[in-house]
Design an enzyme around this catalytic site. Sequence first.
Site, mmCIF file in Angstrom:
data_model
loop_
_atom_site.group_PDB
_atom_site.id
_atom_site.type_symbol
_atom_site.label_atom_id
_atom_site.label_comp_id
_atom_site.label_asym_id
_atom_site.label_seq_id
_atom_site.Cartn_x
_atom_site.Cartn_y
_atom_site.Cartn_z
ATOM 1 N N LYS A 1 0.468 -1.085 -0.468
ATOM 2 C CA LYS A 1 0.066 0.400 -0.284
ATOM 3 C C LYS A 1 0.959 1.187 -0.041
ATOM 4 O O LYS A 1 1.999 1.179 0.454
ATOM 5 C CB LYS A 1 -0.345 0.002 1.692
ATOM 6 C CG LYS A 1 -0.092 0.002 2.018
ATOM 7 C CD LYS A 1 -1.057 0.181 4.178
ATOM 8 C CE LYS A 1 -0.184 0.048 4.811
ATOM 9 N NZ LYS A 1 -0.031 -0.492 6.324
ATOM 10 N N ARG B 1 -9.672 5.403 3.000
ATOM 11 C CA ARG B 1 -8.867 4.481 3.760
ATOM 12 C C ARG B 1 -10.968 4.175 5.182
ATOM 13 O O ARG B 1 -10.357 2.919 5.602
ATOM 14 C CB ARG B 1 -8.284 4.897 5.614
ATOM 15 C CG ARG B 1 -8.247 2.874 6.440
ATOM 16 C CD ARG B 1 -6.778 3.860 7.212
ATOM 17 N NE ARG B 1 -6.283 2.696 8.404
ATOM 18 C CZ ARG B 1 -6.649 2.191 8.738
ATOM 19 N NH1 ARG B 1 -8.313 2.992 9.377
ATOM 20 N NH2 ARG B 1 -6.921 1.279 9.345
#
Length: 95
Positions: free
Chosen positions: A52, A81
């Site tokens: 990520k 997120r």
Amino acid sequence: MAYFLDFDERALKEWRKLGSTVREQLKKKLVEVLESPRIEANKLRGMPDCYKIKLRSSGYRLVYQVIDEKVVVFVISVGKRERSEVYSEAVKRIL
């Protein structure tokens, strides 16, 4: 060795929807990733060869997979997120 960049078409749509400042911040980080894509601290558990990029200030995440055979960093998912949506989308897309 520098890697090439490729996008899942759904991730490309998500990328195009981003604001210009967020996109520029992610671009800077992607340039670094293309030189050295396997950053252990950013490795995602349960997703093979996936990592990520996180922008803490804005809360955005970019999930990518390293494909060594093709020398490609493949962007799987881009988004906030919140409720781990970006990660659950990434899991769906690689399976």
